[in-house]
Design an enzyme around this catalytic site. Structure first.
Site, PDB file in Angstrom:
ATOM      1  N   GLY A 208       0.828  -1.208   0.000  1.00  0.00           N
ATOM      2  CA  GLY A 208       0.000   0.000   0.000  1.00  0.00           C
ATOM      3  C   GLY A 208       0.852   1.243   0.000  1.00  0.00           C
ATOM      4  O   GLY A 208       2.065   1.186  -0.190  1.00  0.00           O
ATOM      5  N   ASN A 209       0.212   2.376   0.213  1.00  0.00           N
ATOM      6  CA  ASN A 209       0.948   3.632   0.297  1.00  0.00           C
ATOM      7  C   ASN A 209       0.309   4.516   1.362  1.00  0.00           C
ATOM      8  O   ASN A 209      -0.715   4.160   1.943  1.00  0.00           O
ATOM      9  CB  ASN A 209       1.017   4.323  -1.068  1.00  0.00           C
ATOM     10  CG  ASN A 209      -0.365   4.642  -1.595  1.00  0.00           C
ATOM     11  OD1 ASN A 209      -1.067   5.482  -1.050  1.00  0.00           O
ATOM     12  ND2 ASN A 209      -0.767   3.955  -2.667  1.00  0.00           N
ATOM     13  N   ARG A 210       0.923   5.683   1.589  1.00  0.00           N
ATOM     14  CA  ARG A 210       0.529   6.484   2.748  1.00  0.00           C
ATOM     15  C   ARG A 210      -0.530   7.535   2.443  1.00  0.00           C
ATOM     16  O   ARG A 210      -0.763   8.426   3.239  1.00  0.00           O
ATOM     17  CB  ARG A 210       1.778   7.150   3.339  1.00  0.00           C
ATOM     18  CG  ARG A 210       2.789   6.136   3.830  1.00  0.00           C
ATOM     19  CD  ARG A 210       4.104   6.795   4.179  1.00  0.00           C
ATOM     20  NE  ARG A 210       3.928   7.868   5.127  1.00  0.00           N
ATOM     21  CZ  ARG A 210       4.785   8.864   5.298  1.00  0.00           C
ATOM     22  NH1 ARG A 210       5.869   8.919   4.564  1.00  0.00           N
ATOM     23  NH2 ARG A 210       4.543   9.797   6.190  1.00  0.00           N
ATOM     24  N   SER A 211      -1.156   7.444   1.288  1.00  0.00           N
ATOM     25  CA  SER A 211      -2.150   8.474   0.966  1.00  0.00           C
ATOM     26  C   SER A 211      -3.356   8.382   1.903  1.00  0.00           C
ATOM     27  O   SER A 211      -3.921   7.317   2.112  1.00  0.00           O
ATOM     28  CB  SER A 211      -2.618   8.295  -0.476  1.00  0.00           C
ATOM     29  OG  SER A 211      -3.646   9.211  -0.750  1.00  0.00           O
TER      30      SER A 211
END
Ligand code: CTP
Length: 400
Positions: A208-211
């Site tokens: 995933g990512n931190r958005s």
């Protein structure tokens, strides 16, 4: 300075009780609010409640205090009229210019922005008559907030709930701040993707990512306040649904692509604010991947995800559709941004610098918006909503 004058119109639906909370928020934040309930609204919440909370008598009929000509004066003096809840009957009257009580008279005399927050049963909302009345009101510049989906009166669930009063208050605040020309996206359908995709490795793990989704949600909220019909494709965001947007929840890049392309079919503009994973694990393990004693972990093989922004730009669903991308860069921000704008083929690219402590999860942002015509618009550090409004200014300019 005088307090901004708000008329709160209340029509006869069970959600009238939620308008008390909206009234509180408006008065507590320094607005002078006159409540104009319809006669049937008073069956749900009585005159005493409206008077006590607003500090003004709540008048329903044009025959009360006739010497003050209330049916003209209240509308003329208002800076904003908000009707919450707006029943199917009230939308029909407003769309056809009927004026048989004080609220409908006020709507005809108002020269200020008007916000309707409809609430009714799903069947009534979906009825073609209601939908055509809503389209008429939007075309004339009113902001009609899409109802929320959820529990209705009794045991029914579906679309038709009055959005959270706090969210309606936020729409009112934005509309008031923009003034008479606020509804420049009226009659437009805009699609926004927000959040970050998660690409599953097994049932419990993902890449995933931190958005956080905050910038995309700010775009949705500001577009609602500017009168647009908004579809928000939200990838794994924990934020509350913005009032008035149709929210489609997705998990992976492939799901996001499908939802965005579907919504984009009749959209005037698409803004890709989501952080879409460029790669996903080539293999999904249906059972949890276990570590084995004495064995090194197997490398994770990745495959490319579709590039949704490039696909949208290459095959516009409608002539003149405006496509906007975001670019998160850590170095050579402008040069990388210009190259990405050309590569993706979109009309506008919002470029912001990201890093460990910057932008992600924050309520603030700074960016430069690059356009395919070579122009650049710098947006100084400030709330994500301010950046969102600059994006909509540039989009509205291109929609003509
Ligand atoms: N985007 C997309 N589909 C992808 C990846 C990105 O639609 N598979 C969109 C994002 O929503 C964003 C824009 O493309 O609007 C830019 O994404 P970014 O990740 O910054 O660009 P990349 O193309 O991934 O380039 P790089 O990773 O080389 O920076």
């Amino acid at each position: 300075m005088d307090k901004p004058k708000v008329v709160l119109g209340v029509s006869g639906g069970i959600a009238a009780y939620k308008a008390c909370e909206l009234l509180r928020r408006l008065t507590e934040s320094g607005h002078d609010v006159r409540v104009v309930p319809t006669a049937s609204a008073l069956n749900f919440v009585g005159e005493a409640t409206w008077s006590a909370l607003s500090g003004h008598p709540a008048v329903t009929q044009v025959w009360e205090s006739v010497h003050e000509v209330p049916h003209v004066r209240i509308g003329q003096e208002a800076d904003l009229v908000v009707v919450a809840p707006a029943t199917a009957d009230m939308l029909a009257k407003a769309a056809h210019g009927l004026a048989d009580d004080l609220l409908t008279n006020t709507l005809l005399t108002a020269r200020c922005p008007v916000v309707f927050a409809p609430a009714m049963h799903t069947e009534m909302w979906e009825n073609q008559a209601t939908q055509e009345n809503v389209a008429t009101l939007r075309r004339r510049g009113a902001v009609v907030i899409e109802p929320a989906v959820g529990r209705l009166t009794g045991v029914d669930t579906g679309k038709g709930r009055l959005p959270d009063p706090g969210e309606i208050f936020e729409v009112c605040r934005r509309v008031l701040a923009r003034g008479t020309h606020s509804a420049d996206l009226a009659g437009r359908h805009v699609v926004i993707s927000a959040g970050g995709t998660r690409e599953p490795l097994d049932p419990v793990r993902y890449l995933g990512n931190r958005s956080s989704g905050r910038q995309g949600y700010a775009l949705a909220r500001t577009a609602v306040a500017r009168g647009a019909r908004v579809t928000l494709v939200a990838a794994n965001s924990e934020l509350a649904d913005p009032a008035g947007a149709d929210v489609v929840r997705v998990g992976t890049a492939v799901q996001l692509r499908e939802a965005v392309l579907k919504a984009a079919a009749d959209a005037d503009a698409v803004v890709m604010a989501a952080a879409v994973a460029d790669f996903r694990p080539a293999h999904y393990a249906p059972g949890k991947i276990k570590k084995k004693d004495g064995e090194e972990p197997a490398p994770v093989e990745l495959v490319r995800n579709p590039d949704v922004l490039a696909e949208l730009s290459a095959g516009r669903a409608r002539p003149g559709q405006v496509v906007v991308g975001f670019a998160a860069e850590t170095d050579d921000v402008l040069a990388n941004g210009r190259a990405k704008l050309a590569r993706k083929g979109c009309d506008l690219l919002v470029v912001n610098e990201v890093g460990e402590d910057r932008t992600f999860g924050s309520t603030e942002n700074e960016a430069v918006v690059l356009a395919a015509d070579g122009s650049a618009t710098e947006v100084p550090h400030g709330p994500k909503e301010a950046l969102a409004d600059v994006v909509w200014d540039l989009v509205a300019g291109r929609l003509g």
